[in-house]
Design an enzyme around this catalytic site. Structure first.
Site, PDB file in Angstrom:
ATOM      1  N   ASP A   1       0.786  -1.234   0.000  1.00 55.74           N
ATOM      2  CA  ASP A   1       0.000   0.000   0.000  1.00 55.74           C
ATOM      3  C   ASP A   1       0.815   1.279   0.000  1.00 55.74           C
ATOM      4  OD1 ASP A   1       0.800  -0.081   2.701  1.00 55.74           O
ATOM      5  OD2 ASP A   1      -0.966   1.062   3.263  1.00 55.74           O
ATOM      6  N   GLU A   2       2.113   1.199  -0.205  1.00 55.76           N
ATOM      7  CA  GLU A   2       2.863   2.452  -0.299  1.00 55.76           C
ATOM      8  C   GLU A   2       4.066   2.311  -1.207  1.00 55.76           C
ATOM      9  OE1 GLU A   2       4.938   3.622   3.351  1.00 55.76           O
ATOM     10  OE2 GLU A   2       4.169   1.830   4.298  1.00 55.76           O
TER      11      GLU A   2
HETATM   12 MG   LIG Z   1      -1.353   3.015   4.113  1.00 58.92          MG
END
Ligand SMILES: [Mg+2]
Length: 357
Positions: free
Chosen positions: A102-103
């Site tokens: 997620d990053e």
């Molecule tokens: Mg996040």
């Protein structure tokens, strides 16, 4: 001068769940297995209002927010969503370094669409993620990775924040030292003992003193306190290893380490699941009260297939440590390394065998 963007999806796993099941929208959602000792993988913003946070024990989350909807993690679906995000990021630059599902960091000093500023690139990325994936992301824009990562947290959720080169010193000064990457509980406590609370305080310390207290990390602290971070964005680095370690409040004998090793194994397992690959080698790391570092590793015939299996191997690796009963340990770590693409066939039953390594 580089232009770095850190893109961080908002409550990613929980947001994917809410997107895919309209019945969950607007509700406190906690992504976690419901087992004793499980930890929260993600919490929706509705759940965060009750104090639920990722990495906290699932039982604690249940106590804080009894009305929360608990959803078991579905990593194949999160990986698919992550891949779509990655495709959007790659429209803007090939210099994309994923940190987890997620990053990611992006170097947009030059960007493929020739947008005029890094701020415009970040805004375009967030708009595309929203329009195409029905998910939101936050972004930090700064001259380096360290600052971009702090900045992406500043306007969360669904916001972006820019730190310009001339603002770096003033931005960092009031931040608590805990905001510096790598400063955990133990380092923070040692800095507080030196009467250092903020990054501004930290700047008053000479490099020599920091090196005396923190070894090689002392130099890094010196640089980060000044907003200096020369690390380049490394595109598509396959995961080499995932690990978790913890320094104990008190030094412990070998036989007392099992609970800590099991806790660390779960952390490592959850970290490793964020990659699409499989770690073959289990590593147990210990540090004695006199700072000797011992590692023991095992590469089973089939890699551990659960948090439990990883923990069992790591706990068993203690038997290969023979330092005498009086030895005390100040730190334990559990790691997975030798990451490989998973085989196409379904997972095989796990068979361990000792390999000489
Ligand atoms: Mg996040």
């Amino acid at each position: 001068m580089r232009k770095i963007v850190h893109v961080d999806m908002d409550a990613f796993y929980a947001s994917v769940e809410q997107r895919d099941d309209p019945g969950l929208r607007g509700k406190p959602v906690v992504v976690a297995w419901r087992r004793a000792r499980s930890v929260v993988c993600a919490a929706s913003y509705e759940a965060r209002r009750f104090g639920v946070r990722s990495a906290m024990p699932a039982l604690r989350a249940e106590r804080l927010c009894p009305q929360a909807v608990f959803v078991p993690p579905d990593f194949p679906r999160y990986r698919a969503a992550s891949k779509r995000v990655r495709e959007i990021l790659l429209r803007h630059t090939d210099l994309v370094e994923p940190l987890s599902l997620d990053e990611a960091f992006l170097d947009v000093t030059e960007n493929k669409l020739s947008l005029p500023t890094a701020t415009a690139v970040a805004a375009a990325i967030r708009e595309q993620i929203r329009d195409e994936l029905q998910l939101t992301a936050s972004a930090g824009i700064a001259p380096n990775k360290f600052l971009a990562k702090i900045a992406s947290d500043w306007r969360k959720p669904d916001g972006q924040f820019v730190i310009r080169p001339h603002q770096v010193e003033a931005f960092l000064a009031p931040l608590p030292v805990e905001r510096i990457s790598g400063v955990g509980k133990v380092t923070a406590a040692r800095l507080h003992a030196l009467e250092i609370q903020t990054v501004g305080d930290l700047r008053a310390l000479e490099m020599k003193l920091l090196e005396q207290h923190f070894g090689r990390y002392g130099r890094r602290l010196f640089e980060l306190a000044r907003g200096i971070d020369e690390r380049a964005v490394m595109p598509d680095q396959p995961t080499q290893s995932v690990s978790a370690e913890d320094t104990f409040e008190q030094d412990l004998p070998l036989e007392a380490l099992e609970p800590a090793i099991r806790r660390l194994a779960e952390k490592t397992w959850n970290g490793a699941r964020k990659t699409s690959r499989i770690g073959r080698t289990v590593v147990l790391k210990l540090k004695t009260s006199d700072f000797r570092i011992i590692t023991r590793s095992l590469t089973p015939l089939s890699p551990p297939d659960s948090s439990q299996a990883l923990a069992d191997i790591a706990v068993a690796l203690r038997e290969r440590v023979s330092l005498g009963a009086a030895t005390r340990y100040r730190l334990a770590g559990v790691g997975l390394s030798h990451f490989e693409e998973p085989p196409l066939a379904a997972a095989q039953p796990s068979l361990f065998a000792l390999t000489p390594d």
